[in-house]
Write a protein that holds these residues in place. Structure first.
Motif, PDB file in Angstrom:
ATOM      1  N   ARG A 114       2.423   1.667  -3.198  1.00  0.00           N
ATOM      2  CA  ARG A 114       1.418   1.617  -4.273  1.00  0.00           C
ATOM      3  C   ARG A 114       1.862   0.650  -5.381  1.00  0.00           C
ATOM      4  N   GLU A 118      -3.197  -2.314  -3.483  1.00  0.00           N
ATOM      5  CA  GLU A 118      -3.835  -2.568  -2.186  1.00  0.00           C
ATOM      6  C   GLU A 118      -4.719  -1.373  -1.842  1.00  0.00           C
ATOM      7  N   ARG A 154       0.824  -1.207   0.000  1.00  0.00           N
ATOM      8  CA  ARG A 154       0.000   0.000   0.000  1.00  0.00           C
ATOM      9  C   ARG A 154       0.857   1.256   0.000  1.00  0.00           C
TER      10      ARG A 154
END
Length: 185
Positions: free
Chosen positions: A117, A126, A114
């Motif tokens: 990215r 995510e 996340r």
């Protein structure tokens, strides 16, 4: 059920790697592919379409995969599991401790993906970390909720399919360097 030190009954040509989300199935499947020279297909790449939607061609793609002479993939998705086990020569079960190995691994992987990215299958990334609290199927919650299911599913398979159960990280390393490598020499 085979353990880390048991020799494999034959040289496997079609291998599935099972375990709860985040345990390291794909990582081990890639290593198996490297050592054996058998091609690896990441089953998540077949399943996930854009915006995390299931791809309509998923089951057909799995059928095409299992029709090949050799392959390594992960044992996931209820529609795919029977197709995979019907053709597999070997199932490797990563049954590592959840609280000390799998949970920290799935959390770290999710946060890393996340924050960076990272682009996953078909451009997916995510979701925001706050979705852990709002999405009942968030990967970390999913891993926790399904952590015991393999202990129900896999023992039933061992009648039809050799199963190697690996319970510790060092067992994985010993098996890769031992029984698996011995079969390709």
């Amino acid at each position: 059920m085979l353990c880390v030190t048991d020799p494999l009954p034959a040289r496997p040509r079609r291998i599935v790697v099972a375990g709860v989300s985040g345990v390291g199935k794909t990582t081990l499947a890639r290593r198996i592919a490297e050592i054996t020279g058998i091609p690896h297909t990441e089953i998540d790449a077949l399943f996930h379409g854009p915006d995390w939607t299931p791809r309509p061609a998923f089951v057909d793609d799995v059928r095409a995969l299992v029709a090949r002479d050799t392959w390594v993939t992960e044992w996931q998705y209820s529609d795919a599991r029977p197709l995979l086990t019907a053709r597999a020569d070997l199932l490797v079960w990563l049954d590592l401790p959840f609280a000390t190995v799998t949970l920290p691994r799935v959390v770290a992987r999710t946060v890393r993906r996340r924050l960076r990215r990272e682009r996953l299958w078909n451009g997916n990334v995510e979701p925001p970390l706050r979705t852990f609290f709002t999405d009942p199927e968030h990967i970390v919650r999913w891993s926790f909720a399904t952590r015991r299911k393999y202990r129900e599913r896999i023992p039933a398979l061992r009648r039809d399919l050799p199963v190697v159960r690996l319970r510790r990280r060092r067992d994985v390393e010993r098996w890769v360097a031992g029984a698996l490598t011995d079969t390709v020499r």
